[in-house]
Design an enzyme around this catalytic site. Structure first.
Site, PDB file in Angstrom:
ATOM      1  N   ASP A  12      -5.580-100.443  29.486  1.00  0.00           N
ATOM      2  CA  ASP A  12      -6.789 -99.626  29.419  1.00  0.00           C
ATOM      3  C   ASP A  12      -7.702-100.227  28.342  1.00  0.00           C
ATOM      4  O   ASP A  12      -7.305-100.332  27.177  1.00  0.00           O
ATOM      5  CB  ASP A  12      -6.371 -98.192  29.039  1.00  0.00           C
ATOM      6  CG  ASP A  12      -7.506 -97.202  29.228  1.00  0.00           C
ATOM      7  OD1 ASP A  12      -8.605 -97.624  29.639  1.00  0.00           O
ATOM      8  OD2 ASP A  12      -7.272 -96.008  28.955  1.00  0.00           O
ATOM      9  N   ASP A 106     -12.197-100.316  33.941  1.00  0.00           N
ATOM     10  CA  ASP A 106     -11.573-100.557  32.642  1.00  0.00           C
ATOM     11  C   ASP A 106     -10.092-100.249  32.568  1.00  0.00           C
ATOM     12  O   ASP A 106      -9.524-100.287  31.482  1.00  0.00           O
ATOM     13  CB  ASP A 106     -12.336 -99.791  31.552  1.00  0.00           C
ATOM     14  CG  ASP A 106     -12.375 -98.297  31.826  1.00  0.00           C
ATOM     15  OD1 ASP A 106     -12.017 -97.888  32.940  1.00  0.00           O
ATOM     16  OD2 ASP A 106     -12.755 -97.546  30.922  1.00  0.00           O
ATOM     17  N   GLU A 107      -9.443 -99.923  33.671  1.00  0.00           N
ATOM     18  CA  GLU A 107      -8.000 -99.738  33.582  1.00  0.00           C
ATOM     19  C   GLU A 107      -7.306-100.141  34.874  1.00  0.00           C
ATOM     20  O   GLU A 107      -7.905-100.110  35.950  1.00  0.00           O
ATOM     21  CB  GLU A 107      -7.634 -98.301  33.194  1.00  0.00           C
ATOM     22  CG  GLU A 107      -8.195 -97.257  34.116  1.00  0.00           C
ATOM     23  CD  GLU A 107      -7.757 -95.841  33.729  1.00  0.00           C
ATOM     24  OE1 GLU A 107      -6.570 -95.657  33.388  1.00  0.00           O
ATOM     25  OE2 GLU A 107      -8.587 -94.933  33.778  1.00  0.00           O
TER      26      GLU A 107
END
Lengths: 361, 366
Positions: A12, A106-107
């Site tokens: 993350d 983003d993850e």
């Protein structure tokens, strides 16, 4: 027979959009940065850790963020740039495994049971990935290592930001026992209240309930709770399949009327659009607006316009317009809104020059 | 065979025939020019078996004879000689000697009997037209011809000879260009011929915008045009041109009048951010206004707004911007009329003052 032991990573990026902005503009470093459009009805897309100290959070109205921290620096989001960084990070993942399941820009989950890089442990793989992200993008990421997806996700949050946390199989139960049930995936405020009414506050408490009792009370969801309490989650890491639907949704801090949703719809449309744009070979034709009323009724409205939406703005315009097809009283309150794209087709099969003589036939 | 000639006098007919000679041929002799000397004139013929071009010039010290000479080499040599150089060409066994001042070239030849020429064209009809008018019709439509389409009959231009008009029509299946002119009545039945693409381009290059008239000789399978010292002959495409009148929209009742140059400039700017492959631009019509929107895969966006005379609202259609620009470039009026129906239907573009030209562009599904 227990399933063979898996090694799952959840990676993350830390305060992703805000960190990209701080990286690219030295003047923003160490300052409270809020990524949001200017405007009376705008909402926060992301906040730097400095801004979070003032209580600023994603999805909060930008005006409120400004009141909480008047010196915060507001930056308009630039999803093309975030997407480029996201691609870079994905390339780093791909050096270690092909089993990558991106959740957003983003993850992502990675299955590193077997790696291409041949590093001895999942922990070493996680360290290598975090180091490469730092070196190659100048950004930090947090990672969690665990035997399954839900634990890996909790673990990545455990030492955030810029942290690594490992839950080895032997430590799973001990790790879960004191955890508040609200940390389990799918347990929101409402479920938390219902469990609290049964005297269940921690995962350890939950484990004390027999499967039959949970099933009786919560149906199929009871079985899932029973498994989660024991750290069981067999969901595999799903590498990217051809996209069939992309959506983003958010639950509000306080319930809102339909006519108050526009800034949220616009923000979510940007997110959805950025996610869909990661796969430029596929295009979506259908716009979906999802709403959940304060009393938990889920409504969806969808539209497939003759010209597909071609930008985040158009997606937002259509999603906003879909509100007109909601036939509930104007004072109905909603707790959640989602904006989705579906009806994906291959771009090459779709973008077609019409033929004069086909039409004449 | 021999002749003497000044460089410039030989260069002109060479330039007129060289374009016909393909760089890659199926027969070796097609790389050559047929050179014929007779009665004080030298005639050069180039062919690709489909289009034949003959150009001639007066020569001195002429001694009759004929042969074939490598076209590209002859052209390059003559072009590279100094201005005004006197050139002497002489057959020498199975070679040709070309001398100019202190430059000497010896070129290989192939027998003239191997060179394929088109003789009779079985004349069916003659049509006389002002050269400038015909050139204009062709210039305003040729861009829309297909290129190597499997629908071979689209790889050319239709000359539709009607009782009192001549129409030039070209289409690649995505857009269509039509221009017409009135002609003296007296022709026989309606006649349609399809000139192959290469013939059209060569012919258009031959015509000038002067005063004179040209005569088109329609043969059963050929078109021949004689102009000054040049004779152009092209085979015709043996096929049926599609019923183009059926695709000129009638029900396109959503009319927009807009300044041609402003629209052209706005489209050109918007095109910068359109998808390179599809070149898509969306036209959004609302009362009094046109909006052009383009996006590329990087999600960059171009928006152009311009005033338009229209009462139409709530209409959006995608087009390949190149097709629109081609059509606007071929129109002359200050303002153009766009006639639309819906996002799936073609757009008709024409000049505000009827200028005997119509363009149809099919939409692009974006």
């Amino acid at each position: 027979m227990p399933a063979p032991l898996r090694k799952i990573l959840h990676v993350d990026m830390d305060a992703f959009y805000a960190s990209v902005e701080q990286r690219d503009d030295p003047a923003l470093r160490g300052k409270p940065v809020v990524v949001a459009w200017r405007g009376a009805r705008s909402v926060v897309c992301a906040a730097s850790y400095e801004a979070r100290r003032y209580g600023i959070r994603s999805a909060m109205p930008a005006l409120r963020a400004e009141r909480l921290c008047p010196q915060a620096i507001f930056v308009a989001p630039d999803f093309a740039r975030y997407r480029a960084v996201s691609r870079q990070v994905r390339e780093i993942f791909a050096r270690h495994t092909d089993l990558i399941e991106p959740l957003s820009l983003d993850e992502a989950y990675l299955d590193v049971t077997v790696t291409k890089s041949g590093l001895p442990t999942a922990t070493a793989t996680a360290q290598a990935i975090r180091a490469a992200i730092r070196e190659e993008t100048g950004l930090t990421a947090s990672a969690g290592v665990a035997p399954n997806k839900f634990l890996a996700k909790i673990a990545s949050d455990w030492r955030k930001p810029d942290g690594l946390y490992v839950i080895p199989p032997a430590r799973v139960e001990a790790f879960l026992t004191p955890l508040p049930v609200g940390r389990l995936p799918g347990v929101g405020k409402v479920m938390e209240r219902r469990l609290a009414a049964l005297g269940i506050a921690t995962v350890g408490d939950l484990r004390g309930y027999a499967l039959a009792a949970l099933e009786q009370r919560f149906g199929r969801w009871g079985r899932r709770l029973h498994e989660l309490a024991r750290g069981i989650d067999e969901h595999p890491v799903q590498p990217e399949r051809p996209t069939v639907q992309v959506s983003a949704e958010d639950t509000f801090e306080r319930d809102l009327r339909l006519d108050e949703l526009e800034p949220h719809i616009r923000r979510l449309a940007e997110k959805t659009w950025a996610a869909a744009a990661r796969e430029p070979a596929r295009i979506a034709r259908t716009v979906v607006l999802k709403l959940k009323t304060a009393d938990f009724h889920v409504l969806t409205r969808s539209l497939t316009p003759p010209l597909r939406p071609a930008s985040a703005r158009q997606l937002a315009d259509i999603a906003c317009a879909l509100r007109e097809r909601v036939d509930r009283p104007a004072d109905t309150l909603y707790r959640l809104v989602g904006v989705g794209l579906s009806g994906f087709v291959d771009r090459d099969a779709w973008a077609a020059q019409e033929d004069l003589f086909d039409a004449a036939r | 065979m021999r002749f003497s000639i000044q460089r410039e006098v030989l260069l002109k007919p060479l330039q007129q025939v060289i374009g016909v000679v393909e760089r890659r041929q199926t027969l070796p002799v097609l790389a050559n020019l047929l050179v014929q000397v007779d009665g004080g004139r030298v005639a050069l013929t180039g062919t690709d078996l489909e289009v034949e071009m003959i150009a001639s010039a007066a020569a001195d010290n002429a001694e009759a004879g004929e042969t074939t000479i490598p076209a590209r080499k002859l052209f390059d040599i003559v072009r590279a000689l100094p201005d005004g150089a006197p050139i002497e060409v002489k057959m020498n066994g199975d070679r040709v000697a070309l001398n100019a001042g202190r430059s000497r070239f010896t070129l290989a030849t192939l027998p003239h009997s191997e060179f394929p020429t088109i003789d009779e064209i079985e004349l069916v009809e003659r049509v006389r037209l002002p050269e400038a008018v015909l050139k204009d019709l062709m210039d305003r439509t040729a861009f829309a011809m297909a290129n190597q389409d499997v629908r071979y009959y689209l790889n050319g231009m239709l000359l539709d000879l009607r009782e009192d008009t001549l129409r030039c029509v070209a289409t690649d299946g995505h857009r269509l260009a039509l221009a017409e002119t009135r002609r003296e009545a007296g022709g026989s039945a309606r006649r349609q011929i399809i000139i192959p693409r290469k013939g059209v381009l060569e012919l258009a290059g031959l015509f000038e915008s002067g005063e004179g008239e040209v005569e088109l000789e329609f043969g059963r399978n050929h078109l021949r045009v004689r102009r000054g010292e040049v004779t152009f002959t092209s085979k015709l495409i043996d096929g049926r041109f599609p019923d183009y009148e059926a695709v000129i929209p009638i029900g396109a009742d959503k009319v927009v009048l807009v300044d041609r140059e402003l629209l052209r400039a706005a489209l050109q700017r918007a095109a910068i951010l359109s998808n390179e492959k599809y070149r898509g631009v969306k036209i959004e019509v609302s009362p009094g206004k046109l909006r052009l929107v383009a996006h590329n895969p990087e999600q960059e966006e171009a928006v152009e707004e311009l005033e338009a005379e229209t009462g139409v609202g709530d209409l959006a259609v995608g087009f390949n911007v190149s097709y629109l620009l081609d059509a606007l470039g071929a129109l002359r009026s200050e303002r153009v009329r766009l006639c639309l129906r819906d996002a799936q239907s073609s757009c008709l573009l024409e000049g505000e003052q009827g200028e005997n030209a119509r363009h149809v562009v099919m939409p692009l599904r974006l």
